[in-house]
Scaffold this active site. Structure first.
Site, mmCIF file in Angstrom:
data_model
loop_
_atom_site.group_PDB
_atom_site.id
_atom_site.type_symbol
_atom_site.label_atom_id
_atom_site.label_comp_id
_atom_site.label_asym_id
_atom_site.label_seq_id
_atom_site.Cartn_x
_atom_site.Cartn_y
_atom_site.Cartn_z
ATOM 1 N N CYS A 153 3.083 -17.360 -6.628
ATOM 2 C CA CYS A 153 4.413 -17.405 -7.231
ATOM 3 C C CYS A 153 4.681 -18.767 -7.886
ATOM 4 O O CYS A 153 4.190 -19.015 -8.981
ATOM 5 C CB CYS A 153 5.474 -17.018 -6.221
ATOM 6 N N HIS A 181 3.601 -12.133 -4.446
ATOM 7 C CA HIS A 181 3.426 -12.683 -3.100
ATOM 8 C C HIS A 181 2.453 -11.781 -2.332
ATOM 9 O O HIS A 181 2.880 -10.976 -1.491
ATOM 10 C CB HIS A 181 4.769 -12.740 -2.374
ATOM 11 N N GLU A 223 0.659 -12.366 0.066
ATOM 12 C CA GLU A 223 0.659 -12.605 1.514
ATOM 13 C C GLU A 223 1.537 -11.590 2.244
ATOM 14 O O GLU A 223 1.337 -11.319 3.425
ATOM 15 C CB GLU A 223 1.106 -14.041 1.824
HETATM 16 N N1 GLN Z 1 11.129 -20.756 -8.234
HETATM 17 C C1 GLN Z 1 10.259 -19.841 -8.911
HETATM 18 C C2 GLN Z 1 11.027 -18.707 -9.573
HETATM 19 O O1 GLN Z 1 12.159 -18.493 -9.263
HETATM 20 C C3 GLN Z 1 9.218 -19.298 -7.962
HETATM 21 C C4 GLN Z 1 9.778 -18.441 -6.887
HETATM 22 C C5 GLN Z 1 8.885 -18.275 -5.714
HETATM 23 O O2 GLN Z 1 7.915 -19.015 -5.541
HETATM 24 N N2 GLN Z 1 9.182 -17.309 -4.866
HETATM 25 O O3 GLN Z 1 10.498 -18.007 -10.382
#
Ligand code: GLN
Length: 594
Positions: free
Chosen positions: A424, A551, A553
């Site tokens: 992410c 994600h 994970e």
């Molecule tokens: N801050 C980033 C976004 O909003 C990544 C979000 C995250 O890592 N869950 O896109």
């Protein structure tokens, strides 16, 4: 709404929309079509202190029941007023776990999904905020027929409705209810009262109350003390709950003497007072519970021994033991660096730690973790921080702090062939690093970090731009990813054309920069179907340089490892043991992916 104006028709309608009885003075918390007795309830409550692993206990017990062929459905009831966990700081509350339907919830839901290998939904998670909102909505709608709306029966009724709806919709044999916090917390008191009412309404044998308690073992005394546990249980009893089972958390196995004492003080037969001491892996706890016979105690209490299938259980248990037998017998060891700003609280990265554990077990390799505080990392000292790790993960996150350090780590990994997995925010940082240092776009950045930057290679999603405020405006939940044939990621995911992962983000790669990035050597191996949203990025020449906007994970399960984590761990192993022939273990691990 005046009561005398209610016709039979509107009364039926009202009963349908609001589950309200107009017949008696009592509020009826029974949804239409609910059959009493079909579903039983196991209710897990904490005493002494929180954070002892109610979710772990409850999910392990639920797993033992599921293995026996019973349908189980867990629900976590949180005491806080937030509607979901989306705005909670992981530093204070542990990671925000995202379900496939987009619900942002407590990390315990991750424990249930992993232990049960089952996708859950928003109906498996509730907060006081949700309960109160629903009651207040009904009040405005006139659903309570002129009565004064009260904690009892309306708020407690709403809790019971929620549980019964879950029981009905999931067709569960057993609903496992985990109440957040500890008996004695003001914000959880109405949940406990609701459980007392539920047990009374459902009748004897319908509910099994489990009190999770803690046995102190002060170093200065060198012996286990049960007083705090007794007082905690007493607190539950004062609230009208007689526990049926007591699970004693402790550092070491709880002595017979201490269990006897607790049994006498709490009216719980000795054979139902269990020791649930610390274990090297949470995946060893189901067998700890099974060895104590807790599963059959519960079946007997709930009188559903006749619903179980022992043949199914033998098979499921054999499979589970094949998995747990590998724990602790790994003959190799690697260290993965995890960069992140919440490094002081491991709960913030619970799913990543689990996913690495799953991958390690599948590969027969112990995975150690080195936490790296990125605020201290620069291009000049990256080698000092990363010299002793075999691979790194740059996980998700929000905000500016530590981002330059993350970019420095990624640069080091890219230039030195160090296996890298970006998740992410980690994916976004990898894109920025590549844009800056390979494409030569020196001031490339994310508009989350530098809102007015000239080259926002990571920018806010067009669909999110329309939404205001920080609550509830992210791209959330499970989404399909279209895989590009012939790429490393495609191969890793068993050459499937489409895979599904979970998302939680506001920002993405600005499509304007895709061409520049690709012509300099980046391969976007996964993207959103019919949309230019880049979801997986890799650098094919590198031993393992993989990152994703998703994600992964969150969907790794003990016996079904997530391919990206297998990929990272396998290439880190190759780096650590360059002379060993590892192909056999890697192929075996890959065969249990996806
Ligand atoms: N801050 C980033 C976004 O909003 C990544 C979000 C995250 O890592 N869950 O896109």
């Amino acid at each position: 709404m005046a009561k005398d104006k209610i016709t039979t028709e509107s009364r039926d309608l009202l009963a349908k929309v609001s589950d309200v009885s107009t017949e008696t003075e009592y509020f009826s918390p029974i949804p239409a079509g609910y059959k009493k007795g079909k579903c039983r309830y196991v209710i897990v409550m904490g005493t002494v202190m929180s954070g002892l692993g109610k979710g772990i206990f409850s999910s392990c017990l639920a797993k033992l029941m599921q293995d026996k062929g019973l349908k189980v459905s867990p629900i976590k009831l949180e005491g806080y007023l937030n509607i979901d966990s989306g705005t909670l700081n992981p530093f204070r509350h542990g990671e925000v776990f995202v379900l496939d339907d987009g619900m942002e919830c407590d990390m315990d839901l991750g424990t249930y999904e992993r232990m049960l290998d089952q996708n859950l939904s928003g109906s498996n998670f509730s907060t006081s905020g949700q309960i109160y909102s629903s009651v207040l909505r009904k009040e405005r709608h006139g659903d309570y027929l002129g009565r004064d709306v009260q904690m009892i029966p309306h708020v407690t009724g709403e809790v019971k409705l929620e549980l019964r709806r879950l029981a009905m919709n999931s067709e569960a044999d057993i609903v496992f209810v985990e109440i957040g916090g500890t008996a004695g917390d003001l914000e959880n008191a109405f949940y406990i009262e609701a459980m007392r009412e539920l047990a009374y309404e459902e009748g004897p044998g319908s509910c099994c109350f489990v009190g999770l308690t803690y046995i102190l073992e002060p170093k200065t005394l060198g012996e286990q003390k049960s007083k705090a546990a007794q007082l905690g249980i007493k607190q539950l009893m004062q609230m009208g709950i007689q526990p049926d089972i007591i699970a004693c958390r402790a550092d070491n196995p709880v002595s017979e003497q201490v269990r006897q004492k607790i049994s006498v003080f709490s009216n719980v037969p000795f054979e139902r007072v269990f020791s649930m001491h610390d274990s090297s892996s949470i995946y060893m706890i189901p067998s700890m519970l099974r060895d104590c016979g807790i599963d059959f105690q519960v079946l007997r209490l709930l009188k559903i021994d006749d619903r179980i299938n022992l043949r199914l259980e033998r098979k499921a248990w054999a499979q589970w033991c094949d998995f747990t037998d590998k724990i602790g017998k790994e003959d190799r060891q690697i260290t993965i660096g995890i960069t992140g700003k919440y490094t002081s609280v491991r709960d913030s990265y619970a799913s990543i730690i689990n996913a690495l554990e799953h991958a390690g077990i599948a590969l027969g390799c112990k995975v150690g973790i080195k936490w790296i505080e990125t605020t201290e990392v620069t291009d000049d000292n990256a080698a000092e921080h990363l010299g002793d790790v075999d691979g790194i993960i740059v996980p998700g996150g929000f905000g500016v702090r530590g981002t330059e350090g993350k970019i420095a780590c990624i640069k080091f990994a890219r230039e030195n062939g160090l296996p890298f997995l970006g998740l992410c925010l980690g994916f976004q940082m990898a894109v920025i690093e590549f844009a800056r240092n390979v494409c030569g776009i020196k001031d490339a950045n994310s508009t989350e970090i530098e809102p007015d930057c000239e080259h926002g290679v990571i920018d806010i999603l067009p669909e999110q731009k329309k939404l205001e405020g920080l609550g509830g405006n992210m791209r959330l939940g499970g989404r399909d990813i279209e895989m590009k044939k012939g790429t490393v990621a495609w191969d890793m995911f068993n050459r499937q054309a489409q895979v599904r992962m979970r998302f939680r983000h506001r920002y993405e790669v600005d499509p304007e920069y895709i061409e520049a990035l690709e012509s300099a050597g980046v391969v976007f191996s996964g993207k959103a179907p019919n949309q230019p949203i880049m979801q997986i990025m890799e650098i094919p020449e590198h031993p393992f340089f993989m990152s994703t906007q998703a994600h992964p994970e969150l969907t790794s399960r003990p016996m079904v490892s997530q391919p990206m984590f297998i990929g990272l761990a396998a290439s880190s192993m190759k780096r650590r043991y360059p002379k060993d022939d590892l192909q056999g273990s890697v192929d075996a691990a890959k065969s249990v992916c996806v």
